[in-house]
Write an enzyme that holds these catalytic residues in place. Structure first.
Site, PDB file in Angstrom:
ATOM      1  CG  ASP A  52       3.989   2.081   0.209  1.00  0.00           C
ATOM      2  OD1 ASP A  52       3.217   2.966  -0.205  1.00  0.00           O
ATOM      3  OD2 ASP A  52       5.006   1.711  -0.418  1.00  0.00           O
ATOM      4  CB  SER A  53       0.588   6.540   2.212  1.00  0.00           C
ATOM      5  OG  SER A  53      -0.620   5.828   2.325  1.00  0.00           O
ATOM      6  CG  ASP A  91       0.888   0.205  -1.578  1.00  0.00           C
ATOM      7  OD1 ASP A  91       0.792  -0.082  -2.785  1.00  0.00           O
ATOM      8  OD2 ASP A  91       0.814   1.367  -1.141  1.00  0.00           O
ATOM      9  CE  LYS A 119      -1.043   1.396  -4.642  1.00  0.00           C
ATOM     10  NZ  LYS A 119       0.299   1.985  -4.421  1.00  0.00           N
ATOM     11  CD  GLU A 121       5.514   2.724  -5.212  1.00  0.00           C
ATOM     12  OE1 GLU A 121       6.663   3.150  -5.471  1.00  0.00           O
ATOM     13  OE2 GLU A 121       4.837   3.138  -4.259  1.00  0.00           O
ATOM     14  CD  GLU A 188       1.590   9.102  -6.068  1.00  0.00           C
ATOM     15  OE1 GLU A 188       1.589   7.859  -5.845  1.00  0.00           O
ATOM     16  OE2 GLU A 188       1.908   9.942  -5.200  1.00  0.00           O
TER      17      GLU A 188
HETATM   18  O1  KIV Z   1       0.482   4.306  -0.404  1.00  0.00           O
HETATM   19  C1  KIV Z   1      -0.464   4.962  -0.850  1.00  0.00           C
HETATM   20  O2  KIV Z   1      -1.288   5.510  -0.114  1.00  0.00           O
HETATM   21  C2  KIV Z   1      -0.584   5.082  -2.294  1.00  0.00           C
HETATM   22  C3  KIV Z   1      -1.530   6.101  -2.827  1.00  0.00           C
HETATM   23  C4  KIV Z   1      -0.903   7.441  -2.764  1.00  0.00           C
HETATM   24  C5  KIV Z   1      -1.987   5.792  -4.187  1.00  0.00           C
HETATM   25  O3  KIV Z   1       0.087   4.405  -3.020  1.00  0.00           O
END
Ligand code: KIV
Length: 272
Positions: A52-53, A91, A119, A121, A188
């Site tokens: 989600d970056s 994510d 993934k 959080e 992280e």
């Molecule tokens: O969203 C993302 O790119 C991430 C990485 C920084 C691990 O969660």
């Protein structure tokens, strides 16, 4: 233009567990589209994260909070078309997993689009969701430490687990998540010693970003690896394109090599 599959054998969660057992490091990198997924997987990166970056590096927001499940689903679809055998993790964005039915439906959407793991959080509070997802055949990675979706709660992008009580709490929570069925823990921005400790106590693979060189795998954001994101990079970032004669493909290969040889991250990329 035709594309051929360059990776010999597809990576699975079992491949990653075996690498951990054998003490071999693996590389992960984010990708958001067909071409980046193709380059990343053809360079032997074991895990692609559709992170989600993307809210920051693709959409230009100042955090990942505006990203929706449909945004991630779209990018998973693009990445799947370029993937050459890497393991695709996707994510679950901010507020896409607050209730059981909603979480199951959103994860199912990402899996149908081509993700092989989702993934989420959080800490031990995720264990019920983790059990539920795993029971439905959806592998889970739990992202701990600095969790960017909670940036407003954390008061900024700060190193987590510096104080011994917090560090112990994180170790205990990682064990709870492993017991609940999490297949990977991603850490992280934690002190190197905590990255080492969590990797030692867990049986499942641990992927680190800003968590020191001892985690089983490393992950970087594509735009950081290539020095594309404007502004001051985080301490754990290294621009692998800098001085690289063979362009993007060369930069990715240098990253993979550096991870496998345990040359990246170096002391200058770690928190003590
Ligand atoms: O969203 C993302 O790119 C991430 C990485 C920084 C691990 O969660």
């Amino acid at each position: 233009m035709s594309v051929q599959n360059n990776q010999k054998k597809s990576v699975t969660i079992n491949t990653l567990s075996k690498l951990k057992e054998e003490g071999e490091k693996f590389a992960s990198l984010t990708a958001y589209d067909f071409c980046s997924a193709y380059s990343v997987s053809a360079s032997g990166v074991e895990v692609i994260l559709v992170g989600d970056s993307l809210g920051m590096v693709i959409q230009g927001h100042d955090s990942s909070l505006p990203v929706t499940i449909d945004d991630v689903a779209y990018h998973v679809r693009c990445v799947k078309r370029g993937n050459q055998g890497s393991f695709i993790m996707a994510d679950m964005p901010f507020m896409s997993y607050y209730a059981k039915d909603q979480t199951l439906e959103n994860c199912a959407l990402l899996m149908r689009e081509g993700a092989q793991m989702v993934k989420l959080e959080g800490g031990s509070w995720l264990s019920d969701f983790t059990k539920l997802l795993v029971r439905h055949g959806i592998p889970v990675c739990a992202h701990m430490g600095l969790t960017p979706q909670s940036v407003n709660h954390l008061g900024g992008y700060r190193v987590q687990g510096r104080n011994p009580d917090k560090a112990q709490e994180m170790i205990d929570e990682a064990l709870v998540l492993q017991d609940a069925g999490a297949g990977i823990i991603l850490l992280e921005c934690v002190p190197r010693s905590l990255g080492t400790r969590i990797t030692e106590v867990l049986d499942v693979p641990v992927i680190g970003i800003g968590a020191g060189p001892d985690t089983d795998g490393q992950i970087m954001v594509w735009h950081d690896l290539l020095g594309l994101y404007p502004g001051r990079p985080a301490k754990f970032v290294k621009n692998f394109l800098d001085g690289e004669p063979n362009g993007i493909q060369g930069a990715i290969s240098r990253y993979v090599d550096a991870v496998k040889r345990v040359e990246f991250p170096g002391p200058e990329h770690c928190y003590d």
